[in-house]
Design an enzyme around this catalytic site. Sequence first.
Site, PDB file in Angstrom:
ATOM      1  N   GLU A  84       4.493   4.299  -7.819  1.00 50.45           N
ATOM      2  CA  GLU A  84       5.163   5.082  -6.781  1.00 50.45           C
ATOM      3  C   GLU A  84       4.497   6.429  -6.589  1.00 50.45           C
ATOM      4  O   GLU A  84       4.378   6.928  -5.474  1.00 50.45           O
ATOM      5  CB  GLU A  84       6.632   5.288  -7.162  1.00 50.45           C
ATOM      6  CG  GLU A  84       7.354   6.214  -6.196  1.00 50.45           C
ATOM      7  CD  GLU A  84       8.774   6.545  -6.613  1.00 50.45           C
ATOM      8  OE1 GLU A  84       9.453   7.213  -5.833  1.00 50.45           O
ATOM      9  OE2 GLU A  84       9.178   6.143  -7.714  1.00 50.45           O
ATOM     10  N   ILE A 164      10.236   5.891 -13.048  1.00 51.70           N
ATOM     11  CA  ILE A 164      11.642   6.270 -13.259  1.00 51.70           C
ATOM     12  C   ILE A 164      12.357   6.079 -11.930  1.00 51.70           C
ATOM     13  O   ILE A 164      12.224   6.892 -11.023  1.00 51.70           O
ATOM     14  CB  ILE A 164      11.803   7.735 -13.735  1.00 51.70           C
ATOM     15  CG1 ILE A 164      11.130   7.958 -15.083  1.00 51.70           C
ATOM     16  CG2 ILE A 164      13.287   8.090 -13.839  1.00 51.70           C
ATOM     17  CD1 ILE A 164      11.262   9.378 -15.610  1.00 51.70           C
ATOM     18  N   ASP A 165      13.079   4.992 -11.809  1.00 48.14           N
ATOM     19  CA  ASP A 165      13.883   4.769 -10.609  1.00 48.14           C
ATOM     20  C   ASP A 165      15.210   5.501 -10.789  1.00 48.14           C
ATOM     21  O   ASP A 165      15.786   5.492 -11.885  1.00 48.14           O
ATOM     22  CB  ASP A 165      14.126   3.269 -10.395  1.00 48.14           C
ATOM     23  CG  ASP A 165      14.799   2.987  -9.068  1.00 48.14           C
ATOM     24  OD1 ASP A 165      14.268   3.445  -8.036  1.00 48.14           O
ATOM     25  OD2 ASP A 165      15.853   2.329  -9.055  1.00 48.14           O
ATOM     26  N   ASP A 308      10.254  -0.665  -5.950  1.00 51.60           N
ATOM     27  CA  ASP A 308      11.675  -0.786  -6.274  1.00 51.60           C
ATOM     28  C   ASP A 308      12.091  -2.233  -6.501  1.00 51.60           C
ATOM     29  O   ASP A 308      13.037  -2.492  -7.253  1.00 51.60           O
ATOM     30  CB  ASP A 308      12.541  -0.235  -5.127  1.00 51.60           C
ATOM     31  CG  ASP A 308      12.434   1.260  -4.953  1.00 51.60           C
ATOM     32  OD1 ASP A 308      12.551   1.977  -5.952  1.00 51.60           O
ATOM     33  OD2 ASP A 308      12.238   1.707  -3.811  1.00 51.60           O
TER      34      ASP A 308
END
Length: 383
Positions: A84, A164-165, A308
């Site tokens: 990301e 880290i979502d 995601d």
Amino acid sequence: MTTADNHNLLRSLINAAEKAANIARICRSNQQLLSLLVREKTGDEANARFEHDFKTLADVLIQEAIKHDIGNEFPEMKDNIRGEESPNFTNANGDSVAIVVGPTASETEACLLAILQEEHQEAAKLLAEEVHREVTFDRELSEEIPELPNDVDYSQLGVWIDPIDATAEYISGDTMFTNFPGITSTGLDCVTVLIGVYDIATGIPLIGVICQPFLNKLQENVYTSAMFWGVALPNCQSHCKSLNNSPSDRGRLLGIFSSSERAELLQQMLELGYEFAFSAGAGHKALKVITNEVDAYVLSKGSTFKWDTCAPQAILRSLNGDIIEFQTSIKEGKAIPLKYIQSEEERENAEDTTVDWKCNNHGLIAVRDVKLFDGLLEKLANS
């Protein structure tokens, strides 16, 4: 065709996810370090869904550590590992520094010091040592991990990482509960590390690992991980034993949604007999489908990205579930699964800067029981 001798990609991904969790916990346990590491995302990096979006050094360091470890073990995959975050981080002096995991801990420490500055040398040393520490997540898990087929061509596999979502939850740590047992609306429970493997020719997700770094609290600032995985290769389908559960006897359908979801969609879901839980974190919401705590995760907006959903979709496919495109599937009248490569249409429209091929632009529906797709698509198409 290339193979990786004496290595098991799934085991390597699980160990990388646990190392990620350790780094996240170290950063989170020290309030001074946590406040130091946070900077607000701006411009094109910001997610339009949030008033504020955040990027932490933990995000970037975790991403680069995973890329480093998997790339070293599986060099055929190295150029196809994506995450990301940009590897660049701005230090207190306003200098942009690219985070690089060096060959040794001292070299990684030197890179971190360029960001943290000399007064935080101890923190840089601690983080560098963790990045280079050999980590094995084997609590009652090693015997479960299947041997992958010998004919896997690792040069044809790509990886999507969300280090880290639910970063905002990671930073704030404030927990709010829903009316449904086991489902939190906000808080550290919503934080996940997501690592998904896909076929770079077809875009089909094949292997997924989801780690919850903060699920099991032992004492103040001391946590252990919960780990979930699934394999959906053509000739190997497997998942962790913790997912061998049946749907809970709720006596009703339960959907999980973003708090910003459209009222019209919620009304349609209500008419289909669904009750609602609202929660943070795309990975967390998908995980609740994977663990059979909810029946469906529905999102009408294009506010999630490949990183995601790749890992959750691979795990759902290992359970005979799936994640499909919301708008496209309704339009086509059939389930159209998410893919993880740039489509021909997206390549043709590459000059259209308003469309990001890494975004799941058409929303999503995630279920573990694919029979639910029929009712959902029929109702949503006729509304």
